[in-house]
Design a protein around this motif. Structure first.
Motif, PDB file in Angstrom:
ATOM      1  N   THR A 182       3.663  12.951   5.924  1.00  0.00           N
ATOM      2  CA  THR A 182       4.139  11.653   5.452  1.00  0.00           C
ATOM      3  C   THR A 182       4.336  10.731   6.652  1.00  0.00           C
ATOM      4  O   THR A 182       4.558  11.181   7.772  1.00  0.00           O
ATOM      5  N   HIS A 183       4.235   9.452   6.395  1.00  0.00           N
ATOM      6  CA  HIS A 183       4.392   8.436   7.427  1.00  0.00           C
ATOM      7  C   HIS A 183       5.213   7.302   6.845  1.00  0.00           C
ATOM      8  O   HIS A 183       5.224   7.093   5.632  1.00  0.00           O
ATOM      9  N   THR A 223      -1.598  12.797   1.179  1.00  0.00           N
ATOM     10  CA  THR A 223      -2.541  12.689   2.281  1.00  0.00           C
ATOM     11  C   THR A 223      -3.307  13.990   2.415  1.00  0.00           C
ATOM     12  O   THR A 223      -2.885  15.039   1.915  1.00  0.00           O
ATOM     13  N   PHE A 240      -2.903   5.809   7.962  1.00  0.00           N
ATOM     14  CA  PHE A 240      -1.715   5.376   8.697  1.00  0.00           C
ATOM     15  C   PHE A 240      -2.045   5.141  10.167  1.00  0.00           C
ATOM     16  O   PHE A 240      -2.806   5.883  10.764  1.00  0.00           O
ATOM     17  N   CYS A 281       3.499   1.776   8.259  1.00  0.00           N
ATOM     18  CA  CYS A 281       2.360   2.308   9.016  1.00  0.00           C
ATOM     19  C   CYS A 281       1.084   2.381   8.191  1.00  0.00           C
ATOM     20  O   CYS A 281       0.015   2.659   8.720  1.00  0.00           O
ATOM     21  N   ALA A 282       1.169   2.156   6.888  1.00  0.00           N
ATOM     22  CA  ALA A 282       0.002   2.249   6.017  1.00  0.00           C
ATOM     23  C   ALA A 282      -0.972   1.121   6.309  1.00  0.00           C
ATOM     24  O   ALA A 282      -0.569  -0.020   6.534  1.00  0.00           O
ATOM     25  N   THR A 283      -2.261   1.451   6.343  1.00  0.00           N
ATOM     26  CA  THR A 283      -3.276   0.442   6.616  1.00  0.00           C
ATOM     27  C   THR A 283      -4.555   0.750   5.847  1.00  0.00           C
ATOM     28  O   THR A 283      -4.820   1.899   5.514  1.00  0.00           O
ATOM     29  N   ALA A 328      -8.375   4.401   4.009  1.00  0.00           N
ATOM     30  CA  ALA A 328      -6.931   4.137   3.868  1.00  0.00           C
ATOM     31  C   ALA A 328      -6.175   5.249   4.583  1.00  0.00           C
ATOM     32  O   ALA A 328      -6.473   6.427   4.401  1.00  0.00           O
ATOM     33  N   ALA A 331       6.243   3.718   5.464  1.00  0.00           N
ATOM     34  CA  ALA A 331       5.453   2.749   4.698  1.00  0.00           C
ATOM     35  C   ALA A 331       4.845   1.633   5.557  1.00  0.00           C
ATOM     36  O   ALA A 331       3.698   1.243   5.320  1.00  0.00           O
ATOM     37  N   PHE A 344       0.855  -1.178   0.000  1.00  0.00           N
ATOM     38  CA  PHE A 344       0.000   0.000   0.000  1.00  0.00           C
ATOM     39  C   PHE A 344       0.892   1.229   0.000  1.00  0.00           C
ATOM     40  O   PHE A 344       1.768   1.364   0.842  1.00  0.00           O
ATOM     41  N   LYS A 345       0.679   2.127  -0.939  1.00  0.00           N
ATOM     42  CA  LYS A 345       1.475   3.341  -1.020  1.00  0.00           C
ATOM     43  C   LYS A 345       0.541   4.536  -1.148  1.00  0.00           C
ATOM     44  O   LYS A 345      -0.289   4.583  -2.049  1.00  0.00           O
ATOM     45  N   ALA A 346       0.655   5.487  -0.237  1.00  0.00           N
ATOM     46  CA  ALA A 346      -0.137   6.711  -0.289  1.00  0.00           C
ATOM     47  C   ALA A 346       0.700   7.786  -0.978  1.00  0.00           C
ATOM     48  O   ALA A 346       1.765   8.152  -0.491  1.00  0.00           O
TER      49      ALA A 346
END
Length: 121
Positions: A29-30, A24, A119, A34-36, A117, A32, A19-21
């Motif tokens: 930014t967070h 936001t 973090f 941490c993405a959920t 979607a 990778a 998963f790549k944001a």
């Protein structure tokens, strides 16, 4: 159909998901890991009349997703054989809940499929 969806969800939960944001809502930014992604359905019965132009809404609890920043939320009407598709408006998005608004013109019970979607760290 529900068994098919359950099988897909079980397969996805055991598979690695990339998963790549790209951006936001708040511009932060967070890391990778941490993405959920969380997903679910609204209840048929928890709709509340707004008193404004026939709109109804429900509050979706996403506390268990553990978002640390406002997630990106998408939603679609779930079901079949509707004579028309009412507009879905997503608003009041927070880390622990959001609201889904629908124009209620025929007083049918509605169910909405949603995905959030974001973090969690």
């Amino acid at each position: 159909m529900q068994i098919f969806i359950l099988i897909i969800l079980l397969a996805v939960s055991t598979a690695s998901v990339d998963f790549k944001a790209l951006s936001t809502v708040d511009g932060t930014t967070h890391p990778a890991p941490c993405a959920t992604i969380c997903t679910g359905f609204t209840s048929y019965y928890d709709w509340i009349m707004t008193g404004y132009n026939g709109f109804i809404y429900t509050v979706v609890d996403i506390t268990d997703c553990h978002f640390v920043a406002e997630p990106t939320v998408t939603a679609t009407l779930y079901g079949n054989s509707y004579p028309f598709i009412p507009a879905i408006i997503i608003g009041n998005i927070y880390t622990d809940n959001f609201r889904v608004f629908l124009k209620d013109t025929d007083h049918r019970m509605r169910r909405v499929s949603w995905t959030a979607a974001g973090f969690n760290c």
